[in-house]
Design an enzyme around this catalytic site. Sequence first.
Site, PDB file in Angstrom:
ATOM      1  N   LYS A 137       3.134   2.127   2.340  1.00  8.31           N
ATOM      2  CA  LYS A 137       2.012   1.605   2.417  1.00  8.31           C
ATOM      3  C   LYS A 137       1.697   0.363   2.932  1.00  8.31           C
ATOM      4  O   LYS A 137       3.030  -0.810   2.267  1.00  8.31           O
ATOM      5  CB  LYS A 137       1.115   1.905   1.535  1.00  8.31           C
ATOM      6  N   ASP A 166       2.025   2.666   6.244  1.00  9.17           N
ATOM      7  CA  ASP A 166       0.335   3.600   6.217  1.00  9.17           C
ATOM      8  C   ASP A 166      -0.450   2.273   6.259  1.00  9.17           C
ATOM      9  O   ASP A 166      -0.641   1.837   4.859  1.00  9.17           O
ATOM     10  CB  ASP A 166       0.804   5.168   5.307  1.00  9.17           C
ATOM     11  N   GLU A 194       0.186   4.737  10.758  1.00 12.64           N
ATOM     12  CA  GLU A 194      -0.709   5.816  10.360  1.00 12.64           C
ATOM     13  C   GLU A 194      -2.571   4.283   9.198  1.00 12.64           C
ATOM     14  O   GLU A 194      -2.374   3.388   8.929  1.00 12.64           O
ATOM     15  CB  GLU A 194      -0.250   6.272   8.803  1.00 12.64           C
ATOM     16  N   ASP A 219      -5.664   9.475   9.849  1.00  7.95           N
ATOM     17  CA  ASP A 219      -5.609   9.879   8.599  1.00  7.95           C
ATOM     18  C   ASP A 219      -7.244  10.424   8.024  1.00  7.95           C
ATOM     19  O   ASP A 219      -7.858  11.366   8.196  1.00  7.95           O
ATOM     20  CB  ASP A 219      -4.282   9.553   7.894  1.00  7.95           C
ATOM     21  N   LYS A 243      -4.166  16.942   6.119  1.00  7.70           N
ATOM     22  CA  LYS A 243      -4.212  17.414   4.183  1.00  7.70           C
ATOM     23  C   LYS A 243      -4.335  18.204   3.551  1.00  7.70           C
ATOM     24  O   LYS A 243      -5.882  18.149   4.127  1.00  7.70           O
ATOM     25  CB  LYS A 243      -5.056  16.159   3.087  1.00  7.70           C
TER      26      LYS A 243
END
Length: 304
Positions: A137, A166, A194, A219, A243
């Site tokens: 992240k 991300d 991402e 995302d 997701k």
Amino acid sequence: MRGYRFDFRCYRRRFLRPLVTNHGIWHTREGIIVCLGGCGYGEIAPISWFGSETLEQALDFCRQLPPEVTEEMIFSIPDSLPACQFGFQSALGGIGNGENKEYTQFLTYSGLLQSGEGALSQWERLWKQGYRTFKWKIGVDAISNELEIFELLTRSLPPAAKLRLDANGGLSYEEAKVWLGICDDISANIEFLEQPLPVSQFSAMLELSANFQTAIALDESVATLQQLENCFQQGWRGIFVIKPGIAGSPSRLRQFCQKHQIDAVFSSVFETEIGRQAALQLAAELSLTNRAVGFGINHFLEPG
Ligand SMILES: O=C(O)CCC(=O)c1ccccc1C(=O)O
Ligand SMILES: [Mg+2]
């Protein structure tokens, strides 16, 4: 039409380590397990800060249902309740009986690293467990600090490792260009960046994807099926993170992916084993590339 006896229960699980993203700190995963008599179990695991309904809205929906529900009721759950669409449809599909194990065994998994410098001491343990793709992240701390850790991380990772970054929409346009420029230049294998920018900045991300070699994955921008369709129509041909737990109707997701042959990366919403099996079956069925799925390690203190 046949009715199924309907029952539901809430669950609460604490993360082993709180999840730190640009959206904030997440301590507890809460969701709902639904049961359709004679059929199977399903899971509703909303993430409202990501674009799904709230847990309260999902609970209200469950509470107003009669004791017997029909397929017709399930297929008319509105698009404003995407996690409910997933939960009820997967219960209807008899998820949990392991019918598609032969597909999911071929999936490879991405391991989610801790944010910050914790990643530096963590990746090797995951590597020894067999992980070859990692996700880290960014957009959590100041960019200068993150770039320093990134350099150490990419220099220590073996050449065979792939790294995903991300940002959870947490970068500015200028910062995104800095990250992409560095990713283009280094020899480490950066699979993609991402969601560099907030959902509102779709055209800027389209432009970045045209101007850098490093791939960009959407995302938050494609959290639900409606958003996914929208971004595809507006010309996104990069990577789509899906997701399943919050995307909405699995049958419509299946149709969309099969029709458009998108480059999809499937990812968890930190659901229990019930939602996980349903989502992994979709991933196995709909992954066109051999991209690792974001369903890594168990992040919870208490077992499901
Ligand atoms: O995608 C993965 O590899 C792990 C899952 C993940 O990162 C995630 C899980 C829940 C909510 C948001 C996110 C995210 O991708 O930002
Ligand atoms: Mg993400």
